[in-house]
Write a protein that holds these residues in place. Structure first.
Motif, PDB file in Angstrom:
ATOM      1  N   LEU A 195      -9.082 -47.423  46.858  1.00 40.85           N
ATOM      2  CA  LEU A 195      -7.929 -48.725  47.421  1.00 40.85           C
ATOM      3  C   LEU A 195      -7.604 -48.545  48.618  1.00 40.85           C
ATOM      4  CD1 LEU A 195      -5.705 -49.249  43.739  1.00 40.85           C
ATOM      5  CD2 LEU A 195      -7.386 -51.173  45.342  1.00 40.85           C
ATOM      6  N   ASN A 210      -3.376 -48.159  38.747  1.00 39.87           N
ATOM      7  CA  ASN A 210      -3.666 -49.907  39.893  1.00 39.87           C
ATOM      8  C   ASN A 210      -2.342 -51.042  38.872  1.00 39.87           C
ATOM      9  OD1 ASN A 210      -5.376 -51.883  39.225  1.00 39.87           O
ATOM     10  ND2 ASN A 210      -6.361 -50.884  40.464  1.00 39.87           N
ATOM     11  N   GLN A 224      -9.632 -47.401  41.546  1.00 44.00           N
ATOM     12  CA  GLN A 224      -8.156 -47.550  42.567  1.00 44.00           C
ATOM     13  C   GLN A 224      -8.791 -45.844  43.944  1.00 44.00           C
ATOM     14  OE1 GLN A 224      -5.391 -45.618  39.671  1.00 44.00           O
ATOM     15  NE2 GLN A 224      -3.982 -45.639  40.936  1.00 44.00           N
ATOM     16  N   ILE A 243       0.511 -47.236  46.435  1.00 47.48           N
ATOM     17  CA  ILE A 243      -1.197 -46.418  46.297  1.00 47.48           C
ATOM     18  C   ILE A 243      -0.839 -45.045  46.669  1.00 47.48           C
ATOM     19  CG2 ILE A 243      -3.202 -46.133  47.507  1.00 47.48           C
ATOM     20  CD1 ILE A 243      -3.261 -49.535  47.781  1.00 47.48           C
ATOM     21  N   ALA A 251      -7.365 -55.219  45.792  1.00 46.61           N
ATOM     22  CA  ALA A 251      -6.997 -54.551  44.439  1.00 46.61           C
ATOM     23  C   ALA A 251      -7.915 -54.724  43.219  1.00 46.61           C
ATOM     24  CB  ALA A 251      -5.929 -54.282  44.489  1.00 46.61           C
TER      25      ALA A 251
END
Length: 236
Positions: A180, A50, A177, A44, A172
């Motif tokens: 996240l 993603n 995103q 990340i 997730a």
């Protein structure tokens, strides 16, 4: 008051009976949460998409579960092999020199505080009932509740790892995103607090200390992989 024939030898439930599976389960769940969360945070922080983040987490779950199962099995099987070798040696000694082994057992009981006469009597009667079992317990320190169980350790550890590793994966999949990084950290810290507290409560230890231990080490692991992903990561 219970009579002799109604006395239940297993009426009390002690925490040590849980040691064989509790250690493997707690270690597996903790490793699953920390390793997969840390792995995903590294991706990340590197601005991976993603799909890549979820794929990395899934790969970490499968590889980690298999590694935990194999590691636990090999480790505990080695312990079991040692136990069996000691038992075989003791059986051979009982076969070749039974009287000496009885005296050896009586000496153990005298060291524990029994009189010479009573120690001899106890050793004699126990060996008449189960000579190898008596020596396994009192000379070798092998007890049924603490015997090595490789398969139990393997599947307990792998299953617990999978459950722990599944938490950041579900996070997730559910979060956009943009959220996240914060979401995985929050979920991981919460899961570690719950796991540490539950393990401490189950084992009869301090809940605060149990939660603090896993929380600190988990936070350090996530911080390290996040920094690596931020400074050295490459967008995929």
């Amino acid at each position: 008051m219970l009579s002799k024939d109604k006395f239940d030898l297993h009426a009390e439930h002690h925490r040590i009976n849980r040691n064989s599976w509790l250690r493997a389960s707690v270690m597996g769940a903790n490793d699953g949460i920390v390793s997969v969360s840390s792995l995903m945070l590294g991706f990340i922080a590197s601005n991976a998409d993603n799909h890549t983040i979820v794929l990395a987490g899934l790969a970490g779950l499968v590889a980690g579960a298999m590694s935990m199962a194999a590691g636990e099995y090999v480790s505990v099987q080695s312990q079991k092999d040692t136990e069996q070798a000691d038992l075989a040696q003791e059986a051979n000694e009982l076969k070749n020199n039974f009287d000496y082994e009885r005296q050896e057992l009586a000496a153990i009981y005298r060291e524990r505080g029994l009189s010479e006469k009573l120690a001899d009597q106890v050793a004699t009667e126990l060996m008449e009932h189960d000579a190898l079992g008596a020596h396994a317990r009192d000379e070798l320190g092998l007890h049924e509740i603490s015997r090595a169980r490789p398969m139990q350790a393997a599947y307990s550890s792998a299953a617990a790892f999978s459950v722990g590793a599944g938490l950041p994966l579900v996070t997730a999949l559910l979060l956009p995103q943009a959220w996240l990084f914060t979401g995985v950290i929050a979920m991981t810290l919460l899961a570690l607090v719950i796991l540490g507290s539950l393990a401490a409560w189950t084992g009869g230890a301090s809940i605060v200390r149990g939660a603090s231990r896993v929380l600190i080490w988990g936070a350090l692991a996530m911080a390290a992989t996040s920094l690596i992903g931020h400074f050295f990561g490459i967008s995929v």
